[in-house]
Write an enzyme that holds these catalytic residues in place. Sequence first.
Site, PDB file in Angstrom:
ATOM      1  N   TYR A   1       0.842  -1.197   0.000  1.00 53.51           N
ATOM      2  CA  TYR A   1       0.000   0.000   0.000  1.00 53.51           C
ATOM      3  C   TYR A   1       0.879   1.250   0.000  1.00 53.51           C
ATOM      4  CZ  TYR A   1      -3.626  -3.348   1.275  1.00 53.51           C
ATOM      5  OH  TYR A   1      -4.478  -4.425   1.291  1.00 53.51           O
TER       6      TYR A   1
ATOM      7  N   ASN B   1     -12.502  -1.717  -4.632  1.00 52.65           N
ATOM      8  CA  ASN B   1     -12.281  -2.012  -6.036  1.00 52.65           C
ATOM      9  C   ASN B   1     -13.514  -2.705  -6.631  1.00 52.65           C
ATOM     10  OD1 ASN B   1     -11.352  -2.907  -8.533  1.00 52.65           O
ATOM     11  ND2 ASN B   1      -9.916  -4.391  -7.690  1.00 52.65           N
TER      12      ASN B   1
ATOM     13  N   CYS C   1      -6.347  -6.084  -7.059  1.00 57.95           N
ATOM     14  CA  CYS C   1      -6.198  -5.612  -5.682  1.00 57.95           C
ATOM     15  C   CYS C   1      -5.514  -6.662  -4.808  1.00 57.95           C
ATOM     16  CB  CYS C   1      -7.555  -5.223  -5.112  1.00 57.95           C
ATOM     17  SG  CYS C   1      -8.847  -6.456  -5.306  1.00 57.95           S
ATOM     18  N   HIS C   2      -5.596  -7.926  -5.182  1.00 54.22           N
ATOM     19  CA  HIS C   2      -4.966  -8.994  -4.403  1.00 54.22           C
ATOM     20  C   HIS C   2      -3.443  -8.901  -4.436  1.00 54.22           C
ATOM     21  CE1 HIS C   2      -5.266 -10.508  -8.524  1.00 54.22           C
ATOM     22  NE2 HIS C   2      -4.230 -11.296  -8.243  1.00 54.22           N
TER      23      HIS C   2
ATOM     24  N   GLU D   1      -0.779 -17.060  -9.246  1.00 53.56           N
ATOM     25  CA  GLU D   1       0.113 -16.183 -10.014  1.00 53.56           C
ATOM     26  C   GLU D   1       1.578 -16.369  -9.636  1.00 53.56           C
ATOM     27  OE1 GLU D   1      -3.172 -12.638 -10.693  1.00 53.56           O
ATOM     28  OE2 GLU D   1      -1.494 -12.267  -9.342  1.00 53.56           O
TER      29      GLU D   1
END
Length: 181
Positions: A118, A141, A149-150, A178
Site C-alpha cells: 500500500y 475495487n 487488488c490482491h 500467479e
Amino acid sequence: GRAGPEQRGNRSEAAPGAALNSMPVYHAPTILGGFGISWTSDRLLATFLPGDARMFAETQRAEAPRWVLRLANDVARHLAGDLQDFSALALPFVELSPFRQRVLHALQAIPAGQTSTYGEVAAFLGSPGASRAVGQAVARNPYPLVVPCHRVLAAGGRVGGFSAPGGTSTKLVLLAIEKAC
C-alpha cells in the site's frame, strides 16, 4: 485474447452491486467457482470473485455479449494458471473520485507474479503518506481480479486484509495461482 468494450462509460461511486438487481450478471465457471461479470450495453459494471453473494441477488437474465464471454474465458484461464494480462481492459473509472481512479490505474500496472505494498502504491502516486487511503481505495475495487487488488500487500510484505469473500485465504490462493508468494 483481449476482452472488453472499446468505449469507456460512467460508473457511480455507489458500492458495487448497489444497483445490480437491474443489471445482468454472467456467472463464469472457473476452477475456484463462479466468477460474476456485470455489464451494461457497452461497458463492464463490476466483477465478483467466487463466493460473492451479490452476484446471486435477483439479477436480470440476459444473453452475455461476446466481449463478456471473452472476459469470462480469460478469467477462467487465468484462475487455472494460464495467466492473462487484464491491464489494457478499458474500465469506466470516470465517476470514481480522481484519487480512486489513480489507485486503480496503478493496480492495473502491477503484473501477475509481482506484488506491491500500500505504501509503495501511495509513493508511486506521489502521496507517500497515503497508504491508508490507498488501502481504502483498494478495498472498494469494483473489478476484483481484473484490477488486481490482491497483489497489494501490507508493509513488510505481510498479506494484509482482503475484503473479498474468503478474506486473506482468497488473496493467498490468487497470489499462489500467479506464483507471487
